[in-house]
Design a protein around this motif. Structure first.
Motif, mmCIF file in Angstrom:
data_model
loop_
_atom_site.group_PDB
_atom_site.id
_atom_site.type_symbol
_atom_site.label_atom_id
_atom_site.label_comp_id
_atom_site.label_asym_id
_atom_site.label_seq_id
_atom_site.Cartn_x
_atom_site.Cartn_y
_atom_site.Cartn_z
ATOM 1 N N GLY A 78 0.821 -1.209 0.000
ATOM 2 C CA GLY A 78 0.000 0.000 0.000
ATOM 3 C C GLY A 78 0.854 1.257 0.000
ATOM 4 N N VAL A 79 1.864 1.277 0.863
ATOM 5 C CA VAL A 79 2.689 2.479 0.944
ATOM 6 C C VAL A 79 3.588 2.610 -0.280
ATOM 7 N N GLU A 80 3.999 1.461 -0.827
ATOM 8 C CA GLU A 80 4.793 1.516 -2.058
ATOM 9 C C GLU A 80 3.981 2.117 -3.202
ATOM 10 N N LEU A 81 2.756 1.622 -3.320
ATOM 11 C CA LEU A 81 1.885 2.126 -4.384
ATOM 12 C C LEU A 81 1.621 3.619 -4.182
ATOM 13 N N ALA A 82 1.452 4.016 -2.931
ATOM 14 C CA ALA A 82 1.222 5.432 -2.642
ATOM 15 C C ALA A 82 2.435 6.265 -3.070
ATOM 16 N N GLU A 83 3.630 5.765 -2.745
ATOM 17 C CA GLU A 83 4.841 6.498 -3.110
ATOM 18 C C GLU A 83 4.982 6.594 -4.627
ATOM 19 N N MET A 84 4.645 5.493 -5.298
ATOM 20 C CA MET A 84 4.740 5.485 -6.759
ATOM 21 C C MET A 84 3.818 6.532 -7.372
ATOM 22 N N LEU A 85 2.545 6.482 -6.983
ATOM 23 C CA LEU A 85 1.576 7.417 -7.564
ATOM 24 C C LEU A 85 1.931 8.850 -7.192
ATOM 25 N N HIS A 86 2.373 9.017 -5.949
ATOM 26 C CA HIS A 86 2.742 10.353 -5.482
ATOM 27 C C HIS A 86 3.884 10.921 -6.336
ATOM 28 N N SER A 87 4.781 10.065 -6.774
ATOM 29 C CA SER A 87 5.906 10.542 -7.592
ATOM 30 C C SER A 87 5.439 11.095 -8.937
#
Lengths: 456, 497
Positions: free
Chosen positions: A155-164
């Motif tokens: 979840g946090v990885e996906l969040a970081e990806m989209l946030h980038s």
């Protein structure tokens, strides 16, 4: 050495590849490694770095392409349709067959779908495979607002990806803190705060009630009949979004084994030697479920390190004599945006009855350390550490030797794995200890790097 | 804001390049006399009819001035060559000195230069200040999506530009006299001497390291190790490499970068260099002794304790440029096994070459014989200077930053790195330790290793990295998302377990 066998491994993830490499180290058996996902082994955990532009897909390959021929490991990019355990044959989707003497399932897991979401909704997906990444890459330019359900590591990885990519991200977390089913409250709070400081929104104590979708017009070329429009939480909040990330956990890929008549439960059931209910068939990694897990460990652990260790064990079992899988003292690590996390031993979100906990935090620098220990003899049983790097060997040694809390705090310097010149928190931690236990004041054992270099 | 900053930088560079086209050239007899230091040559050249015709004439075009001057001398030479009067041919190239002397810089030149530099530095700092607002942590987003940092079209253009710059600097410096004039006042202030193309290069080099070093320090503001070593590199470049030699000149002492160690400083044992030091008294002798001490004792000892990083990523100028200006290109180094094999051939090849050259040089120095085994020492020095000193270290070493990563020279060519590498590989306390079994094979360490070491290959099997080439930049440890890698020296407690 016994006669040469044909060992076939389904799945070229870390478990399957480790098994193949170790079988080659120990024997001359013929090895075939099958995957329908990718021709070569790649690091699944690094898919996020490709999306964020830190790396290219080719950088994810831990071995150069010549490695496989050099080590006589045959790679097969095919999809296994069926396993016939009576004739020991695999049937591929292209109609071809392959005979095996020993079969290893290393089929991994897949992300869990959320029951409240209709299947085939455009803009809803998890992140596990290469194909998931490609799908995400494809729709990313159209995403403005994303909701991620599930506060865990993916979840946090996906969040970081989209946030980038400057996409507005909201994470729905069922617990009262991020990854609250694993982390104790303080750590969960620290992580929550950190993720929010990096620009992702977090809704705690929130779950999806239902979603609304919009029907796609006939000109739409995608096979999906409708696209995600919004989600409605159990509290009644409505969140508009054009992407819904499903990161509520993964489940073992056991269908192929189950269809072949191998005993399965949540995953493919295996005994202590990782053997399934059928002779000469093993299951390792995410897809397996231990019948008798070691005390304090789960029957299925979808973790990189577990897959690696199982691969090593199964190789010995096949090439030498049956070996019991012994995962040793638990360890894991992760990174939440810029916050590093390591854990050693057993730390549960809620303390067991006979356990106590020592906790230190420097919230300004986003660092914390938790050491859980037996209330009775003060023997340490686990470490959680954020923002500081600790040495695995030292922590595991301390746990194995049942060192007391005061000993550990006194010798913390030995566990420090931070780069040179980093600010040392040991004295702060010792001060915290002395504050909590004024009756048994301790002093930090100094261990200067300079003198160790010169005379060590 | 970012776009604005890039426009500023672009305008700045435009100003600087427009300088190359302004100003006038006027040759006088005095200029010839001053810049043609051989009296014989002066007598010949100043009497050439085509040179006589040039005197007093105003040239607004640099190209026609240079071509007139060169064709005059060439014509003279070709006649002599035909007559096989080899000893009378003028082999020395005076073009730069004479062109430089004949140049009059208009005020516009200084204005444009000042404005250009100001815009570039302002632009860079605006970008940096934007960067500073973002949270601390690893900043590698989109590196492989940006053209400039992923060998895209911009990267190739930049590479070509750098290559051309080095070629002009080394072999056609007369075309850069406008820029030399621009920095002339600074040179006069420091050493009292007029600027040469080398002063210009040194100044640009230093400014680049300072500006991009500050950028690096801010980029890695969560890592004290990165900050300290970058601060160190900036310090050694500005003082030891740039200011100190200029001050030594002012004091009439030999020009010497006291941190530049043989064999990277390949001219250290050249006879004129030794002579120059011996002639300048106690301090000169000290410099000679210091250089020999560094090579024979200091370098092995420091490398034994700390690994070659004490020099390569803390002190060295080449390393300094690579770590600061070249930081955006570190991911472009080749990690294949094949490139490792090539690297070992080339770098030790250069070390052997440097060794042979020095044996010849010292033989000639002590015996006074200019030939050894029938080969003239001077020729070997010339080849080394041309192929290694200029082409490898300069044109390829820096020009190829955007194409092959920022450590091409350090990895494939530097003889000092080769020398230290032997100690680091076989007798050093330095290594990169791996934290248990925590590697997830993600490959960030390998990708961002500027020396092209496949760090992951070691990390994923829990093996300490002991490699001759590692310069200890510490970036593998910084980018590791699991905290698996650490640069360590000396025994660690783990060794006891």
């Amino acid at each position: 050495m016994s006669e040469l066998k044909h060992i076939v491994i389904i799945g070229n993830g870390i478990a399957g590849v480790t098994a193949a490499r170790n079988i080659r180290k120990l024997s001359d058996h013929k090895i075939t490694l099958i995957s329908s996902e990718s021709e070569y082994f790649f690091s699944r955990t690094a898919l996020m770095y490709v999306y964020m532009g830190h790396q290219k897909l080719e950088h994810l390959k831990p071995y150069e392409d010549f490695f496989w021929t050099k080590n006589r490991i045959d790679l097969l990019k095919k999809h296994v349709e069926k396993v016939d355990i009576s004739t020991k044959n695999l049937l591929f989707s292209d109609g071809q067959t392959l005979h095996y003497d020993t079969l290893i399932f290393a089929t991994g897991s897949r992300y869990r779908w959320h029951d409240a979401v209709p299947k085939d909704t455009l803009g809803v997906q998890g992140l596990y495979s290469l194909q998931d990444l490609e799908k995400l890459e494809e729709i990313s330019p159209k995403i403005k607002k994303a909701v991620i359900v599930g506060g865990g590591l993916i979840g946090v990885e996906l969040a970081e990806m989209l946030h980038s990519r400057d996409i507005e991200v909201t994470i729905l977390v069922r617990e009262s803190g991020f990854w609250g089913n694993v982390l104790p409250q303080e750590e969960a709070k620290l992580v929550t705060k950190h993720i929010e400081s990096r620009g992702a929104k977090i809704l705690l104590n929130s779950e999806i009630e239902r979603v609304t979708t919009k029907v796609l017009d006939s000109k739409n070329l995608s096979p999906n009949p409708s696209a995600i429009k919004s989600i409605i939480t159990k509290k009644g909040e409505i969140l508009d979004c054009d992407f819904l990330g499903l990161t509520i956990g993964v489940e073992p890929q056991k269908d192929l084994a189950a269809a072949a008549g191998i005993e399965t439960n949540r995953g493919i059931l295996v005994n202590d030697c990782l053997e399934t209910s059928v002779k000469d068939i093993f299951a390792i990694g995410d897809c397996s479920e231990l019948r008798n897990p070691t005390k304090g460990r789960k029957a299925t652990e979808p973790i990189w390190y577990t897959g690696k260790m199982m691969g090593e064990t199964v190789a010995e079992s096949i090439c030498q004599k049956s070996k019991k899988y012994n995962p040793g003292i638990f360890f894991n690590s992760a990174k939440f945006f810029d916050l590093e996390y390591q854990t050693y031993g057993d730390i549960q979100p809620i303390l067991a009855e006979n356990e106590s906990s020592f906790y230190w935090e420097n919230s300004q620098e986003e660092k914390c350390l938790r050491i859980n220990y037996c209330t009775q003899d003060e023997a340490v049983i686990g470490f959680n550490v954020f923002g500081i790097r600790f040495r695995q060997v030292v922590c595991q040694q301390w746990i194995a030797e049942k060192r007391t809390l005061s000993y550990v705090i006194e010798h913390l310097e030995e566990a420090n794995f931070d780069p040179e010149f980093f600010k040392n928190c040991q004295s702060e931690i010792v001060a915290e200890y002395n504050f909590k236990f004024p009756e048994k004041t301790i002093k930090l054992k100094k261990n200067s790097g300079f003198w160790r270099t010169i005379f060590g | 804001m970012i776009k604005f900053s890039y426009s500023l930088i672009f305008i700045g560079f435009f100003c600087l390049f427009s300088i190359l086209g302004i100003g006038e050239f006027k040759l006088t007899d005095g200029i010839l006399k001053k810049n043609i230091y051989s009296e014989n040559h002066y007598a010949v050249i100043s009497k050439l009819p085509s040179v006589q015709k040039m005197i007093g004439q105003n040239y607004s075009s640099k190209i026609s001035f240079i071509s007139d001057l060169q064709s005059a001398v060439n014509q003279h030479n070709s006649v002599l060559k035909e007559q096989k009067q080899w000893d009378k041919v003028i082999w020395t190239d005076y073009t730069f000195g004479v062109t430089n002397g004949s140049f009059t810089a208009p005020n516009l030149l200084y204005i444009l230069g000042f404005v250009g530099l100001f815009f570039i530095i302002l632009g860079v700092f605006l970008i940096i200040s934007q960067e500073k607002k973002s949270p601390t942590g690893i900043k590698n987003n989109d590196i492989f999506k940006k053209s400039i940092s992923s060998r895209g079209i911009l990267g190739i253009i930049l590479g070509c530009f750098l290559i051309i710059f080095y070629i002009v600097l080394y072999w056609f410096p007369e075309y850069l006299v406008n820029w030399v004039a621009l920095v002339n006042p600074i040179s006069k202030l420091l050493s009292g001497n007029p600027a040469s193309q080398w002063f210009l290069y040194g100044l640009l080099y230093t400014v680049a390291i300072i500006v991009m070093g500050i950028r690096f320090i801010i980029k890695y503001r969560h890592s004290k190790y990165q900050q300290f070593r970058t601060g160190s590199v900036i310090f050694f470049q500005t003082t030891f490499a740039f200011l100190l030699p200029e001050i030594l000149m002012r004091l009439n002492l030999p020009y010497q970068d006291l941190k530049n160690i043989f064999p990277l400083d390949y001219t250290f044992f050249f006879d004129y260099k030794i002579q120059e030091k011996i002639n300048s008294g106690t301090f000169g002798i000290f410099m000679l002794g210091w250089g020999i001490f560094l090579f024979l004792v200091g370098t092995p000892l420091m490398t034994y304790f700390y690994g070659k990083r004490w020099y390569c990523s803390w002190i060295c100028g080449c390393g300094g440029l690579a770590e600061t200006v070249g930081d955006s290109f570190r991911q472009l180094s080749d990690k294949s096994l094949k490139s490792w094999k090539i690297e070992r051939y080339t770098i030790y090849g250069v070390l052997v070459f440097a060794g042979i050259m020095t044996v010849f040089t010292l033989y000639s120095f002590f015996t006074g014989q200019s030939y050894l085994l029938g080969i003239p020492s001077y020729e070997i020095q010339k080849w080394y200077g041309f192929f290694i000193g200029s082409i490898f270290a300069g044109v390829v070493g820096t020009g190829f930053y955007p194409l092959m990563g920022n450590r091409v020279w350090c990895r494939f060519g530097c003889p000092l790195a080769a020398y230290m590498g032997i100690f680091q590989r076989f007798k050093s306390k330095f290594r990169i330790t791996v934290n248990g079994g925590q590697c997830i094979s993600c490959g960030n360490c390998s990708t961002y290793c500027e020396m092209g070491i496949d760090v992951r290959a070691y990390a994923q099997r829990g093996q300490d990295v002991v490699r001759a080439s590692c310069v200890g930049c510490g970036v593998c440890s910084a980018v590791c998302p699991r905290g698996v890698l650490n640069l360590e020296t000396g025994s660690i407690i783990v060794d006891k377990f």
